[in-house]
Design a protein around this motif. Structure first.
Motif, PDB file in Angstrom:
ATOM      1  N   ASP A 151      10.299  17.979  -0.973  1.00 54.30           N
ATOM      2  CA  ASP A 151       9.130  17.957  -0.079  1.00 54.30           C
ATOM      3  C   ASP A 151       7.874  17.523  -0.832  1.00 54.30           C
ATOM      4  OD1 ASP A 151      10.817  18.827   1.905  1.00 54.30           O
ATOM      5  OD2 ASP A 151      10.123  20.915   1.855  1.00 54.30           O
ATOM      6  N   LEU A 152       7.720  18.019  -2.079  1.00 63.34           N
ATOM      7  CA  LEU A 152       6.572  17.609  -2.894  1.00 63.34           C
ATOM      8  C   LEU A 152       6.602  16.100  -3.157  1.00 63.34           C
ATOM      9  CD1 LEU A 152       6.272  20.437  -5.596  1.00 63.34           C
ATOM     10  CD2 LEU A 152       4.718  19.986  -3.694  1.00 63.34           C
ATOM     11  N   LYS A 153       7.792  15.564  -3.466  1.00 64.36           N
ATOM     12  CA  LYS A 153       7.927  14.120  -3.705  1.00 64.36           C
ATOM     13  C   LYS A 153       7.577  13.338  -2.449  1.00 64.36           C
ATOM     14  CE  LYS A 153      11.406  14.423  -7.321  1.00 64.36           C
ATOM     15  NZ  LYS A 153      12.825  14.232  -7.675  1.00 64.36           N
ATOM     16  N   ALA A 165       3.817   9.868   0.446  1.00 62.51           N
ATOM     17  CA  ALA A 165       2.984   9.652   1.635  1.00 62.51           C
ATOM     18  C   ALA A 165       1.521   9.490   1.224  1.00 62.51           C
ATOM     19  CB  ALA A 165       3.128  10.811   2.603  1.00 62.51           C
ATOM     20  N   ALA A 166       1.074  10.289   0.262  1.00 59.71           N
ATOM     21  CA  ALA A 166      -0.306  10.167  -0.211  1.00 59.71           C
ATOM     22  C   ALA A 166      -0.513   8.825  -0.903  1.00 59.71           C
ATOM     23  CB  ALA A 166      -0.632  11.312  -1.161  1.00 59.71           C
ATOM     24  N   ALA A 167       0.462   8.367  -1.679  1.00 68.14           N
ATOM     25  CA  ALA A 167       0.357   7.075  -2.357  1.00 68.14           C
ATOM     26  C   ALA A 167       0.317   5.938  -1.337  1.00 68.14           C
ATOM     27  CB  ALA A 167       1.528   6.893  -3.319  1.00 68.14           C
ATOM     28  N   ALA A 172      -0.724   6.181   1.770  1.00 66.11           N
ATOM     29  CA  ALA A 172      -2.015   6.270   2.465  1.00 66.11           C
ATOM     30  C   ALA A 172      -3.123   5.688   1.593  1.00 66.11           C
ATOM     31  CB  ALA A 172      -2.316   7.728   2.817  1.00 66.11           C
ATOM     32  N   ALA A 173      -3.078   5.964   0.311  1.00 67.19           N
ATOM     33  CA  ALA A 173      -4.086   5.428  -0.600  1.00 67.19           C
ATOM     34  C   ALA A 173      -3.968   3.904  -0.679  1.00 67.19           C
ATOM     35  CB  ALA A 173      -3.929   6.048  -1.980  1.00 67.19           C
ATOM     36  N   ALA A 174      -2.748   3.380  -0.738  1.00 71.60           N
ATOM     37  CA  ALA A 174      -2.549   1.930  -0.778  1.00 71.60           C
ATOM     38  C   ALA A 174      -3.033   1.288   0.509  1.00 71.60           C
ATOM     39  CB  ALA A 174      -1.074   1.617  -1.022  1.00 71.60           C
ATOM     40  N   ASP A 175      -2.742   1.904   1.643  1.00 77.90           N
ATOM     41  CA  ASP A 175      -3.210   1.376   2.930  1.00 77.90           C
ATOM     42  C   ASP A 175      -4.727   1.377   3.000  1.00 77.90           C
ATOM     43  OD1 ASP A 175      -0.629   1.000   3.757  1.00 77.90           O
ATOM     44  OD2 ASP A 175      -0.549   2.781   5.051  1.00 77.90           O
ATOM     45  N   LEU A 176      -5.362   2.415   2.505  1.00 77.29           N
ATOM     46  CA  LEU A 176      -6.817   2.509   2.488  1.00 77.29           C
ATOM     47  C   LEU A 176      -7.406   1.424   1.603  1.00 77.29           C
ATOM     48  CD1 LEU A 176      -9.355   4.038   3.368  1.00 77.29           C
ATOM     49  CD2 LEU A 176      -9.047   5.500   1.365  1.00 77.29           C
ATOM     50  N   GLU A 177      -6.772   1.192   0.465  1.00 75.74           N
ATOM     51  CA  GLU A 177      -7.249   0.158  -0.456  1.00 75.74           C
ATOM     52  C   GLU A 177      -7.140  -1.216   0.180  1.00 75.74           C
ATOM     53  OE1 GLU A 177      -5.917  -1.519  -4.759  1.00 75.74           O
ATOM     54  OE2 GLU A 177      -5.890   0.664  -4.512  1.00 75.74           O
TER      55      GLU A 177
END
Length: 172
Positions: free
Chosen positions: A148-150, A155-157, A159-164
């Motif tokens: 779950d942590l992975k 998912a956070a990575a 989201a960060a790539a999409d934001l960038e």
């Protein structure tokens, strides 16, 4: 005469068979009642089986003539076992929830954490085994938590790539 004799013997035979059937039903009912009483007196736990019952009470004369696979006996046994198994299941779920909370509260856990190290920390903190959970169960929950942590990290990575990408596109 012969017809009267045959009629009399048939009627007598029918009566005799009916009495035997009633007697057998009465003996079976008495045996079921005795088995019900014995099951009520047994110290049942979540892994108890009908075989455990028979192993303890196989020589009891009150159960004579009762088949090991008797449906009524199995029904009585399972009726007595339902609340025992439900309580054990509830206790297991509670233990799993408590262990999951312990995992969620541990800030030192990362997706690369080792079960062996975590288990050693449990030993060091005095927790040898959570009530109702084996080490195997705890390890499975630990590995699920790491998974779950992975997933959250991925998912956070993303989201960060999409934001960038959006920011780069917005600048253009």
């Amino acid at each position: 005469r012969r017809a009267a004799f045959e009629s009399y013997t048939r009627a007598d035979l029918v009566k005799h068979k009916e009495e035997e059937r009633r007697g057998a039903l009465g003996r079976r009912a008495a045996a079921i009642a005795a088995a019900t009483e014995l099951i009520a007196q047994m110290d049942l736990h979540s892994s108890s089986t009908i075989e455990d019952f028979w192993n303890v009470h196989e020589d009891d004369p009150r159960l004579e003539g009762l088949d090991r696979g008797d449906k009524k006996l199995l029904q009585v046994f399972h009726t007595k076992m339902e609340p025992v198994r439900a309580a054990a299941e509830a206790a297991g779920q509670k233990s799993k929830k408590k262990f999951r909370q312990r995992l969620a509260a541990d800030a030192d856990l990362t997706p690369d954490s080792s079960w062996t190290r975590f288990r050693q920390s449990l030993f060091a903190s005095g927790v040898e085994e959570e009530a109702g959970l084996s080490w195997k169960d705890m390890e499975a929950l630990f590995r699920q938590h790491l998974s779950d942590l992975k997933d959250k990290q991925r998912a956070a990575a993303r989201a960060a790539a999409d934001l960038e990408v959006r920011m780069v596109l917005a600048e253009e």
